[in-house]
Design a protein around this motif. Structure first.
Motif, short mmCIF file in Angstrom:
data_model
loop_
_atom_site.label_atom_id
_atom_site.label_comp_id
_atom_site.label_asym_id
_atom_site.label_seq_id
_atom_site.Cartn_x
_atom_site.Cartn_y
_atom_site.Cartn_z
N GLU A 46 54.69 45.11 11.65
CA GLU A 46 54.64 43.89 11.27
C GLU A 46 54.65 42.77 12.12
O GLU A 46 53.83 41.67 11.67
CB GLU A 46 55.88 43.82 10.01
CG GLU A 46 55.39 42.62 9.21
CD GLU A 46 56.38 42.58 7.84
OE1 GLU A 46 56.58 41.57 7.14
OE2 GLU A 46 57.09 43.70 7.76
N ASN A 47 55.64 42.49 12.87
CA ASN A 47 55.63 41.18 13.62
C ASN A 47 55.29 41.47 15.08
O ASN A 47 55.52 40.68 16.01
CB ASN A 47 57.29 41.15 13.92
CG ASN A 47 57.68 39.46 14.66
OD1 ASN A 47 57.16 38.77 13.70
ND2 ASN A 47 58.49 39.52 15.29
N GLU A 48 54.07 42.32 15.49
CA GLU A 48 53.48 42.33 16.51
C GLU A 48 52.17 42.00 16.53
O GLU A 48 51.41 41.67 15.42
CB GLU A 48 53.20 43.90 16.87
CG GLU A 48 54.41 44.64 17.38
CD GLU A 48 54.24 46.04 18.04
OE1 GLU A 48 54.75 46.39 18.77
OE2 GLU A 48 53.38 46.87 17.17
N PHE A 49 51.79 41.22 17.72
CA PHE A 49 50.29 40.50 17.83
C PHE A 49 49.38 41.06 18.71
O PHE A 49 50.15 41.29 19.83
CB PHE A 49 50.41 38.68 18.12
CG PHE A 49 49.31 38.17 18.58
CD1 PHE A 49 48.71 37.54 17.42
CD2 PHE A 49 48.82 37.86 19.88
CE1 PHE A 49 47.57 36.83 17.88
CE2 PHE A 49 48.02 37.22 20.09
CZ PHE A 49 46.96 36.80 19.29
N LEU A 50 48.39 41.43 18.35
CA LEU A 50 47.65 42.04 19.34
C LEU A 50 47.01 41.10 20.38
O LEU A 50 46.07 40.17 20.16
CB LEU A 50 46.15 42.78 18.82
CG LEU A 50 45.22 43.41 19.59
CD1 LEU A 50 45.95 44.58 20.11
CD2 LEU A 50 44.37 43.96 18.51
N VAL A 51 47.39 41.29 21.70
CA VAL A 51 46.82 40.57 22.79
C VAL A 51 45.45 40.95 23.28
O VAL A 51 44.38 40.03 23.67
CB VAL A 51 47.97 40.57 23.89
CG1 VAL A 51 47.43 39.55 25.31
CG2 VAL A 51 49.12 39.92 23.66
N GLY A 52 45.36 42.53 23.50
CA GLY A 52 43.87 42.78 23.89
C GLY A 52 44.40 44.20 24.69
O GLY A 52 45.37 44.29 24.90
N ALA A 53 43.22 44.74 25.23
CA ALA A 53 43.37 46.03 25.92
C ALA A 53 43.00 45.48 27.62
O ALA A 53 42.04 44.78 27.64
CB ALA A 53 42.54 46.88 25.65
N VAL A 54 43.90 46.13 28.44
CA VAL A 54 43.58 46.10 29.91
C VAL A 54 43.01 47.52 30.23
O VAL A 54 43.85 48.65 30.33
CB VAL A 54 44.67 45.78 30.51
CG1 VAL A 54 44.40 45.85 32.24
CG2 VAL A 54 45.19 44.30 30.03
N PRO A 55 41.59 47.63 30.71
CA PRO A 55 41.38 49.12 31.12
C PRO A 55 41.90 49.22 32.53
O PRO A 55 42.11 48.49 33.22
CB PRO A 55 39.72 48.77 31.43
CG PRO A 55 39.53 47.23 31.55
CD PRO A 55 40.70 46.86 30.89
N MET A 56 42.31 50.72 32.41
CA MET A 56 43.04 51.06 33.53
C MET A 56 42.23 52.06 34.39
O MET A 56 41.97 51.91 35.60
CB MET A 56 44.36 52.06 33.15
CG MET A 56 45.41 51.37 32.68
SD MET A 56 46.35 50.04 33.73
CE MET A 56 45.60 48.56 33.11
N ARG A 57 41.17 52.92 33.85
CA ARG A 57 40.22 53.72 34.22
C ARG A 57 39.06 53.91 33.37
O ARG A 57 39.32 54.19 32.23
CB ARG A 57 41.07 54.90 34.49
CG ARG A 57 40.03 55.88 35.30
CD ARG A 57 40.87 57.27 35.79
NE ARG A 57 41.14 58.18 34.72
CZ ARG A 57 41.38 59.57 34.82
NH1 ARG A 57 41.17 59.94 35.96
NH2 ARG A 57 41.84 60.11 33.79
#
Length: 418
Positions: free
Chosen positions: A120-131
């Protein structure tokens, strides 16, 4: 078509802003920069929202006065203590007659990998591709334009504390600036790591005013990141308390004798200080100053080592340590301290060679590089306006001179307010 991005590094000692334009070929050029002092952020949170808002107004106004650029939205830095990392994998089929990976395929894939369940208290920042992996067998650092039937990405989905995100967003909105997104230190600095020895592990330690962030990378992928509420201000406070001098004088002593190891003190001369206890000038040795600072720097590294130990990360197996941040800028002797406390060596990296900017803008430069690299895959550009030059008005007789004097007086008052 030219694109523009603006980034804002919100630190515990000040705010820095960079504005960049990205050409059609993808080249990035910094076109404006400015910084102001700000102490509204302490211990990973906004303690004085009004001070932060005013500092943002000031730095944006300086950008406008220097370059005629109006910054309406920015990407903002994010303290590592508020960032969460979730590993996730997603794949897409490559359609089309030629069977080549397009930017749309990659953007769709990154959107898909961001689909994770949040608290509930989390905000989606984004995804960082690793591979990236083509057809479940061929790894690809940059799959754009490659032939494929399927494309998979192994990524880290970044989350942030919603309350902190709201506090920052509100403070910037009060200054008339919208937030495009958030970029953690671990993501920004990942693209600035030296290209040589990319198969090695790196511990990056960023020592700021009242906090220290650190990230462990393996093969330039983020392995672990965290933060502790101790920084360069603590070094200054230790000098002030132990030597019994004013904090301003302690800060000067730290900058004048920025040595992290007493073994490097080869000229142990007398230094005059004004003692608060005796209310008069006294003489101390350079060794005394360095001894106090060394103890605090070692303490910071021990706290980092303890946090990494708790995650089963052995610091003596890490290949190199890289230091950044205002709190440790210019210090010599860090290599020996690293060997004693962490069991590994320091690597001296001049980030200005990679960014073309002063060290104070290293984090912001990394943010610019990350956003510009991700623009083709769904990240949006910032809202930037260029003030158009207006023709000089025809001055009328009599009243025109008085109006001109009023305008000059108004400009003087505005500068004095800054």
């Amino acid at each position: 078509m030219m694109k523009y991005i603006a980034v804002l590094d919100l630190g515990t000692t000040g705010i820095r802003v960079l504005v960049a334009k990205i050409t059609e070929s993808g080249a990035t050029h910094i076109i404006a920069k400015s910084s102001v002092a700000c102490r509204g952020v302490r211990k990973f949170r906004i303690e004085n929202s009004a001070e932060v808002t005013e500092a943002v107004r000031k730095v944006i106004r300086r950008i406008r006065e220097q370059t005629d650029i109006i910054v309406n939205s920015v990407y903002v830095s994010l303290f590592g203590s508020y960032v969460g990392y979730i590993k996730n994998t997603a794949s897409v089929d490559i359609d089309g007659e030629d069977g080549l990976v397009t930017s749309l395929h990659i953007a769709t894939l990154l959107d898909k990998v961001e689909s994770v369940e949040l608290y509930e208290n989390e905000f989606l920042v984004g995804a960082v591709p690793m591979r990236y992996v083509i057809d479940n067998s061929i790894p690809a650092a940059s799959p754009f334009g490659m032939p494929a039937h399927t494309l998979r990405v192994d990524a880290q989905v970044l989350t942030a504390d919603m309350d902190f995100v709201n506090d920052v967003t509100d403070a910037l909105k009060a200054a008339g600036v919208e937030v495009d997104g958030f970029i953690p230190l671990s993501v920004a600095m990942r693209g600035l790591l030296p290209e040589n020895d990319t198969d090695k592990s790196t511990l990056l330690i960023d020592i700021g005013g009242s906090e220290t962030e650190f990230c462990v990378y393996f093969k330039k992928s983020i392995y672990y990141a965290s933060a502790i509420p101790v920084g360069g201000d603590n070094i200054t406070n230790d000098v002030a308390q132990v030597l019994n001098v004013r904090k301003e004088e302690a800060e000067g002593l730290k900058r004048d004798y920025c040595i992290a190891d007493t073994e490097l003190v080869t000229n142990n001369v007398d230094v005059a200080i004004f003692s608060l206890s005796s209310n008069q000038q006294e003489l101390i040795k350079v060794h005394d100053i360095v001894e106090v600072m060394q103890a605090r720097i070692e303490d910071i590294l021990k706290l980092i080592r303890d946090k990494l130990d708790a995650e089963d990360i052995q610091t003596d197996l890490i290949d190199r340590v890289i230091f950044t941040g205002d709190g440790i800028m210019g210090f010599s002797g860090l290599n020996e301290v690293c060997r004693r406390v962490l069991g590994t060596k320091q690597a001296n990296v001049d980030f200005s060679r990679y960014t073309g900017m002063k060290s104070a803008y290293t984090y912001a430069s990394g943010m610019v590089m990350h956003v510009s690299a991700m623009l083709p895959y769904g990240m949006k550009q910032s809202a930037i306006e260029k003030i158009q030059a207006q023709p000089e008005p025809v001055k009328s007789k009599g009243k025109g001179m008085f109006t001109s004097i009023q305008d000059k007086f108004k400009d003087l008052v505005d500068r004095l307010r800054d």
